[in-house]
Design an enzyme around this catalytic site. Structure first.
Site, mmCIF file in Angstrom:
data_model
loop_
_atom_site.group_PDB
_atom_site.id
_atom_site.type_symbol
_atom_site.label_atom_id
_atom_site.label_comp_id
_atom_site.label_asym_id
_atom_site.label_seq_id
_atom_site.Cartn_x
_atom_site.Cartn_y
_atom_site.Cartn_z
ATOM 1 N N TYR A 257 0.802 -1.079 0.008
ATOM 2 C CA TYR A 257 0.043 0.144 -0.036
ATOM 3 C C TYR A 257 0.710 1.284 0.102
ATOM 4 O O TYR A 257 0.672 2.218 -0.930
ATOM 5 C CB TYR A 257 -0.792 0.014 1.301
ATOM 6 C CG TYR A 257 -1.689 1.170 1.585
ATOM 7 C CD1 TYR A 257 -2.722 1.840 0.591
ATOM 8 C CD2 TYR A 257 -1.468 2.090 2.587
ATOM 9 C CE1 TYR A 257 -3.282 2.926 1.008
ATOM 10 C CE2 TYR A 257 -1.978 3.452 2.613
ATOM 11 C CZ TYR A 257 -2.886 3.674 1.858
ATOM 12 O OH TYR A 257 -3.641 4.976 2.200
ATOM 13 N N GLU B 126 -11.519 5.954 5.150
ATOM 14 C CA GLU B 126 -10.850 6.945 6.388
ATOM 15 C C GLU B 126 -11.961 6.911 7.315
ATOM 16 O O GLU B 126 -11.626 7.116 8.622
ATOM 17 C CB GLU B 126 -10.510 8.217 5.835
ATOM 18 C CG GLU B 126 -9.525 8.314 4.816
ATOM 19 C CD GLU B 126 -8.087 7.707 5.222
ATOM 20 O OE1 GLU B 126 -7.837 7.728 6.732
ATOM 21 O OE2 GLU B 126 -6.986 7.589 4.347
ATOM 22 N N TRP C 253 -5.083 1.803 10.630
ATOM 23 C CA TRP C 253 -5.293 1.838 9.171
ATOM 24 C C TRP C 253 -5.127 0.490 8.577
ATOM 25 O O TRP C 253 -5.719 -0.134 7.636
ATOM 26 C CB TRP C 253 -4.119 2.736 8.265
ATOM 27 C CG TRP C 253 -4.435 2.823 6.820
ATOM 28 C CD1 TRP C 253 -3.623 2.528 6.136
ATOM 29 C CD2 TRP C 253 -5.738 3.162 6.177
ATOM 30 N NE1 TRP C 253 -3.994 2.898 4.803
ATOM 31 C CE2 TRP C 253 -5.369 3.031 4.598
ATOM 32 C CE3 TRP C 253 -6.900 3.646 6.625
ATOM 33 C CZ2 TRP C 253 -6.116 3.275 3.713
ATOM 34 C CZ3 TRP C 253 -7.901 3.864 5.625
ATOM 35 C CH2 TRP C 253 -7.698 3.788 4.333
#
Length: 198
Positions: A19, A41, A49
């Site tokens: 990522y 988000e 995350w």
């Protein structure tokens, strides 16, 4: 060949590293992708995350590939189905917020021609280039994320606090918060320059 230097926050997890290497900080101008990041988000609020990344494909399936046109039409039956989906974060407030945000997203598109034009206007359509030596130096919020957060809230968006919005700005390349000795820092900087020249 020497070992690749990456930002410290992603090292050691293959999913995180991929990522970081391929997506994080790359300027995102497509509305569909911006909505995906905004949705992820908002679900991240209060969580890590990596938790969201591991469930990303499940989210994609559950939320019609982040098609905000469809999501804006979700009814109580669909919300109930999502609440039973163990593959995603089963938070009713966040699920409802996503439905609300999809509708608000389209209102912004109507006003500005695209959501991208609206959100990138906050950085004058050019990424902010930061010079971080350690990812821990990155702020959780800035005056800019505060300003954008307030404007989104005023427009009726949910779960768009300043911290969530700064994370969104980092992810979508509105700010370059790669560490200066990270192999991606310069590449992201060059993408920003190309945007300025366009």
């Amino acid at each position: 060949m020497g070992e690749i230097k990456r930002c410290g926050w992603c090292v050691g997890d293959p999913l995180y590293e991929a990522y970081h290497d391929e997506e994080w900080g790359v300027p995102v101008l497509e509305d569909d992708k911006l909505f995906e990041f905004l949705t992820l988000e908002t679900f991240q609020a209060g969580l890590s995350w990596i938790t969201i990344l591991r469930k990303r494909e499940n989210f994609r399936t559950a939320f019609d590939h982040f098609d905000y046109r469809k999501i804006a039409q979700y009814d109580e039956t669909k919300i109930s189905t999502l609440m039973e989906d163990k593959g995603i974060i089963r938070n009713g407030m966040k699920i409802r917020a996503t439905v609300t945000n999809a509708a608000r997203f389209m209102e912004v598109q109507e006003e500005y021609g695209s959501f991208s034009r609206y959100i990138w206007g906050f950085v004058d359509h050019s990424p902010v280039q930061n010079e971080l030596h350690n990812y821990k130096e990155a702020p959780a919020t800035t005056d800019l994320s505060e300003k954008l957060s307030k404007d989104l809230k005023k427009r009726g968006f949910k779960f768009v606090g300043s911290t969530v919005i700064y994370a969104h700005m980092q992810a979508t390349g509105m700010v370059n918060d790669h560490e200066v000795d990270c192999f991606r820092h310069q590449k992201i900087k060059e993408l920003g320059k190309k945007m300025n020249e366009a």
